[in-house]
Design an enzyme around this catalytic site. Sequence first.
Site, PDB file in Angstrom:
ATOM      1  N   GLY A 161     -11.001  -6.413 -37.282  1.00 19.97           N
ATOM      2  CA  GLY A 161     -12.212  -5.821 -37.843  1.00 19.97           C
ATOM      3  C   GLY A 161     -13.312  -5.757 -36.793  1.00 19.97           C
ATOM      4  O   GLY A 161     -13.022  -5.668 -35.601  1.00 19.97           O
ATOM      5  N   GLY A 172       0.690   9.536  -6.261  1.00 18.09           N
ATOM      6  CA  GLY A 172       0.851   8.339  -7.092  1.00 18.09           C
ATOM      7  C   GLY A 172       2.324   8.103  -7.360  1.00 18.09           C
ATOM      8  O   GLY A 172       3.052   7.621  -6.485  1.00 18.09           O
ATOM      9  N   ALA A 218       0.856  -1.189   0.000  1.00 16.72           N
ATOM     10  CA  ALA A 218       0.000   0.000   0.000  1.00 16.72           C
ATOM     11  C   ALA A 218       0.886   1.231   0.000  1.00 16.72           C
ATOM     12  O   ALA A 218       1.458   1.604   1.020  1.00 16.72           O
ATOM     13  CB  ALA A 218      -0.914   0.003   1.221  1.00 16.72           C
ATOM     14  N   ASP A 245      13.139  -2.094  -8.529  1.00 16.29           N
ATOM     15  CA  ASP A 245      14.141  -2.557  -9.500  1.00 16.29           C
ATOM     16  C   ASP A 245      13.973  -4.049  -9.747  1.00 16.29           C
ATOM     17  O   ASP A 245      14.166  -4.536 -10.853  1.00 16.29           O
ATOM     18  CB  ASP A 245      15.564  -2.290  -8.989  1.00 16.29           C
ATOM     19  CG  ASP A 245      15.945  -0.828  -9.106  1.00 16.29           C
ATOM     20  OD1 ASP A 245      15.194  -0.084  -9.772  1.00 16.29           O
ATOM     21  OD2 ASP A 245      16.966  -0.438  -8.529  1.00 16.29           O
ATOM     22  N   GLU A 249       3.187   0.100 -11.077  1.00 14.92           N
ATOM     23  CA  GLU A 249       4.614  -0.191 -10.886  1.00 14.92           C
ATOM     24  C   GLU A 249       5.468   0.857 -11.601  1.00 14.92           C
ATOM     25  O   GLU A 249       6.514   0.562 -12.154  1.00 14.92           O
ATOM     26  CB  GLU A 249       4.888  -1.604 -11.408  1.00 14.92           C
ATOM     27  CG  GLU A 249       6.072  -2.296 -10.776  1.00 14.92           C
ATOM     28  CD  GLU A 249       5.794  -2.861  -9.398  1.00 14.92           C
ATOM     29  OE1 GLU A 249       4.679  -2.669  -8.866  1.00 14.92           O
ATOM     30  OE2 GLU A 249       6.708  -3.480  -8.844  1.00 14.92           O
TER      31      GLU A 249
END
Lengths: 417, 364
Positions: A370, A145, A138, A268, A394
């Site tokens: 289509g 953000g 969290a 990372d 992420e």
Amino acid sequence: MIEFEIPKPIAMTNNALETVAINMMRPKSRYFDEHEHEIPWDYINFMHMAMRQTGAGSLAPEEKKKKTDEQGKERPRIGYQTLAFMLEMLSWGDTGMYLVTPGGGLGAAAVEAAGSPEQKEKFLARFKGEKPAFGAMAMTEAQAGSDTSAIRATAVLDKETNEWVLNGEKIFVTAGHKALCESDGLVVVWATIDPTAGRAGMRAFVVTGSTPGVQVTKLEHKLGIRASDTASIVLQDARVPFDHILGSAEVIKDPTTKGFKGAMATFDATRPLVSAMAVGVARAALEFLKEKLAEEGVEIRYGLPRTKLTNIEREVIDMEILLRSAWLLVIKAVWMADNRKPNSMEASMSKVRAGDIVTKITQRVVELMGPMGFSRDYLVEKWFRDAKISDIYEGTGQINRLIVARQVLGYSGRELR
Amino acid sequence: MYSFEPTEEQQMLLDTINRYAVNDLRAQAYDADEAGELPARLIEKGWELGFLQASIPEAYGGFGDRSAVTGVLAAEEFAYGDLAGGLAVLTPGLFATPILLAGSEEQKQKYLPPMVEAEWQPFTAALIEPSFDFDPLDLHTTAVEDGDGYVLNGVKMYVPYASTAEAMIVYARLGDQTQGFIVEKDAPGLKVGERDKTLGVYALPLYRVHLEGVRVAKSDRLGGAEGHEFAPILDASRLAMAAMAIGLSRGAMEYARDYAKERDVFGVKVAQKQAIAFMLAEMATEIEAIRCLLWEAAWMVDSGKPEASKFAYLALTGAADAAMMVTDRAVQVLGGHGYIREFPVERWMRNGRGFAMLNGLVVI
């Protein structure tokens, strides 16, 4: 020596995972897309059982003893590579369902990255128990953000009880509901222990369903990955024991900002894995298109100059280039992680690339199908919706461009904001 | 297993080529481009690095074995220096490598040792044709069997050093196959025409070649009377072209990066503006991703994987697009200066446009 042979153990696991994807995920894809917030327990229970038997699935491979072969030579580490292949294949099956695969997820990855040996033992055992359990992270708040340093949730030490008191509201917690309400899981909550200290004050705290003052207040309705729950969590004087803090309780106001770096180190490691998921979705869409074209008798003639290719051939060939190059960039990033090479740039590059190509490929495939591309008769429209999150969570494509740019230019965060 | 690390030997070779690329090729690229020619000493110096010699076995006068992976690593470095100069240094490979890959024992013995042991010599190959629909697998130049040999007819373009070449491999359609034929410089009916005027690689002498009833003995068909497979040669060309596209792109990206870190704008360096920084990030990502694709294709060729040809094709298609994307942006990062010939990025943009169509300018 430069080589590209899929390691044997990975190839074997991959076959098994493909069976799971075909038999347990694809047939349920549409159902769980149309029944948001229902939980695919059959898949969850099956995966829990399978992963208990094989030990696979943790987002942060444990530091096991170095494996050696018969001659006593050290075997190369392939933990992150194995995970990348697993996530790619399960996301090829259904990326929303993959996200509810039981296990520690990002929460456990954070504990692995920043926790002490005692904390790892204490918090991670629950994921190996009889029943499936979920871990979550969290971080995001309504006003924070990508700019994670803007987090307002607070943690204050109550010296009398030696407990941390957490207050704040977290949003967009993937698997947050399953971690707190549907299993004996955990959520790693980021909060500041010193609002004046910026990133240096940020710490992660382990919160469980039994923590008083913690409540799941909302489940989001989303564009895609609807099988995955995205929760809002409110912390109101939520109390956790002192040893639930990951890393030091001291605020050291120096530029190394260790608490924050802990979070970033987790990314990372996990970013290329999220990239692998994106590649899985892209591959699902492209393979579906090629299958349909083959049914129509359209053959892709590789090897022709562009002048001689039809438009559809050119589209497919270009998408194959995007897909394969993105996948190999993911492999490079996890290969670096396995070999303990700093991979911050490659991890972000893989995320930039994978986020780009999955949105582009799924958009193209919808068009090239289509009117049938627009239909819910097929999963193509779902993959188009599922894909977009890869460019957002992420680290958005833009945040990852910023990280790559700083590395390419040799700039600090201050020099390139 | 996966690995993205060159061997120590490969790394040594790369370092050697890189020094030459930076100190010699790059340093002389502007003058060579303006003059439309490359100094003989520059090419000879590149030849002396021994890259081609090291890819030919001892039995034929060389001192190593050919590896597609080593080849793409080397080709990237040459092009990082200068595409025209790099192509010139590698021109003898247009002749020697197909003979190594597909030649008969007799052809290998005849041509390879003297080439390898001598100085740089203009041996070359003629594949590209002056038509909109040029396709190495569907050539307009024809070879027709005639008694004890073949007769070649057609027109070729962009043949490096054709005017001075000792010999060249001419590719022609024989039945439904593409086959190579060794044509010596004095062959009757072989006419080297005007030098081709091009969009890029000004410094590299490229010529139109006319084949008017050129007779070739059966023993001069590549591979001997039985002929040869064309795919390995085409793969080797695609990989080399792709590698040079990556090398050129890397040069352009790095130049734009360094320029952006020097150039002041609105009180900061222009690289500190996200609009520019993000372009550079995308350029670097593109190069890294396509290089992985290229390395995998080269590894497939070395490992004899059945899908190697397809992947070599994908690698070149991807690398050609990457070269355009990256060089276009490099010009853009420099703004007005990018359009000026004193800065190298406009040259790289011109040179970069050829990769998609000019398969056959280099074989490694």
